[in-house]
Design a protein around this motif. Sequence first.
Motif, PDB file in Angstrom:
ATOM      1  N   GLU A 190       0.815  -1.196   0.022  1.00 29.53           N
ATOM      2  CA  GLU A 190       0.193  -0.031  -0.022  1.00 29.53           C
ATOM      3  C   GLU A 190       0.831   1.526  -0.142  1.00 29.53           C
ATOM      4  O   GLU A 190       0.762   2.096  -0.652  1.00 29.53           O
ATOM      5  N   ALA A 191       1.744   1.099   0.800  1.00 27.27           N
ATOM      6  CA  ALA A 191       2.854   2.423   0.851  1.00 27.27           C
ATOM      7  C   ALA A 191       3.603   2.446  -0.412  1.00 27.27           C
ATOM      8  O   ALA A 191       3.776   3.578  -0.912  1.00 27.27           O
ATOM      9  N   GLY A 192       4.170   1.473  -0.940  1.00 26.17           N
ATOM     10  CA  GLY A 192       5.038   1.437  -2.127  1.00 26.17           C
ATOM     11  C   GLY A 192       4.102   2.035  -3.545  1.00 26.17           C
ATOM     12  O   GLY A 192       4.438   2.721  -4.178  1.00 26.17           O
ATOM     13  N   LEU A 193       2.778   1.305  -3.377  1.00 23.15           N
ATOM     14  CA  LEU A 193       1.935   1.841  -4.782  1.00 23.15           C
ATOM     15  C   LEU A 193       1.452   3.267  -4.204  1.00 23.15           C
ATOM     16  O   LEU A 193       1.418   3.940  -5.532  1.00 23.15           O
ATOM     17  N   ALA A 194       1.379   4.020  -3.106  1.00 26.07           N
ATOM     18  CA  ALA A 194       0.865   5.362  -2.974  1.00 26.07           C
ATOM     19  C   ALA A 194       2.230   6.054  -3.549  1.00 26.07           C
ATOM     20  O   ALA A 194       2.017   7.201  -4.402  1.00 26.07           O
ATOM     21  N   ILE A 195       3.413   5.821  -3.254  1.00 26.82           N
ATOM     22  CA  ILE A 195       4.673   6.525  -3.565  1.00 26.82           C
ATOM     23  C   ILE A 195       4.949   6.283  -5.157  1.00 26.82           C
ATOM     24  O   ILE A 195       4.981   7.585  -5.802  1.00 26.82           O
ATOM     25  N   ALA A 196       4.467   5.125  -5.627  1.00 25.63           N
ATOM     26  CA  ALA A 196       4.753   5.137  -7.148  1.00 25.63           C
ATOM     27  C   ALA A 196       3.772   5.992  -7.704  1.00 25.63           C
ATOM     28  O   ALA A 196       4.193   6.726  -8.852  1.00 25.63           O
ATOM     29  N   LYS A 197       2.420   5.990  -7.298  1.00 22.28           N
ATOM     30  CA  LYS A 197       1.439   6.446  -8.151  1.00 22.28           C
ATOM     31  C   LYS A 197       1.621   8.048  -7.965  1.00 22.28           C
ATOM     32  O   LYS A 197       1.575   8.836  -8.831  1.00 22.28           O
ATOM     33  N   TRP A 198       2.213   8.526  -6.596  1.00 23.26           N
ATOM     34  CA  TRP A 198       2.167   9.964  -6.567  1.00 23.26           C
ATOM     35  C   TRP A 198       3.513  10.489  -7.411  1.00 23.26           C
ATOM     36  O   TRP A 198       3.510  11.409  -8.339  1.00 23.26           O
ATOM     37  N   ALA A 199       4.559   9.406  -7.477  1.00 20.42           N
ATOM     38  CA  ALA A 199       5.751  10.113  -8.381  1.00 20.42           C
ATOM     39  C   ALA A 199       5.320  10.085  -9.861  1.00 20.42           C
ATOM     40  O   ALA A 199       5.959  10.949 -10.354  1.00 20.42           O
ATOM     41  N   LEU A 200       4.751   9.064 -10.079  1.00 24.79           N
ATOM     42  CA  LEU A 200       4.661   9.055 -11.635  1.00 24.79           C
ATOM     43  C   LEU A 200       3.571  10.145 -11.925  1.00 24.79           C
ATOM     44  O   LEU A 200       3.693  10.720 -13.102  1.00 24.79           O
TER      45      LEU A 200
END
Length: 181
Positions: free
Chosen positions: A114-124
């Motif tokens: 959940e944390a990793g996907l949040a960072i990925a979505k935000w960064a992209l």
Amino acid sequence: MSTELVTKRLLLRPWRIDDAKEALAIYGDTGVSRWLSPAMDRVPDAGAMRLVLQQWIGEDNRLLWPAGRWAVELRDEKRLIGGAVLLPLPPRGEDMEMGWQLVPSAWGHGYASEAGLAIAKWALGEGLDEVLAVVRPANDRGEATIRRIGMEWVGETEKYYDTRLQVFRLRAADLPDLEHP
């Protein structure tokens, strides 16, 4: 400074010095720290953890956007369970790595994904073309989390940290949707 990211169960927020006790339960644990070397060694005590947090907070103010470091907190309980990063990979800093570390009692609940996907979505969503995650070949738990996020294996390298690592990549087109978590 890192922006706050909110998911269904988590708040990713900037680190604070008063997080030292809870952070030590993460970064002082050998089951966590064994996978962080050589980028980071096990933190031996609360004083050392406070120094690490001071360094991270200072660095966070100087990192180029969208790089950052976050404390990972359970929203409902307001309890710190981990840390997450989006940082330039050594040696040249041209690739961006996302990573996460959780206190062992929080493993197995999907928080890292959940944390990793949040960072990925935000960064992209902030304009990065891709984000990478690197993992040692024996870190099965880390690799499983990376794959749950939807990252694609791109190969092995010793380019980063002078250590043999598996490299995974996520691009905006690989995400099911790009709405923020």
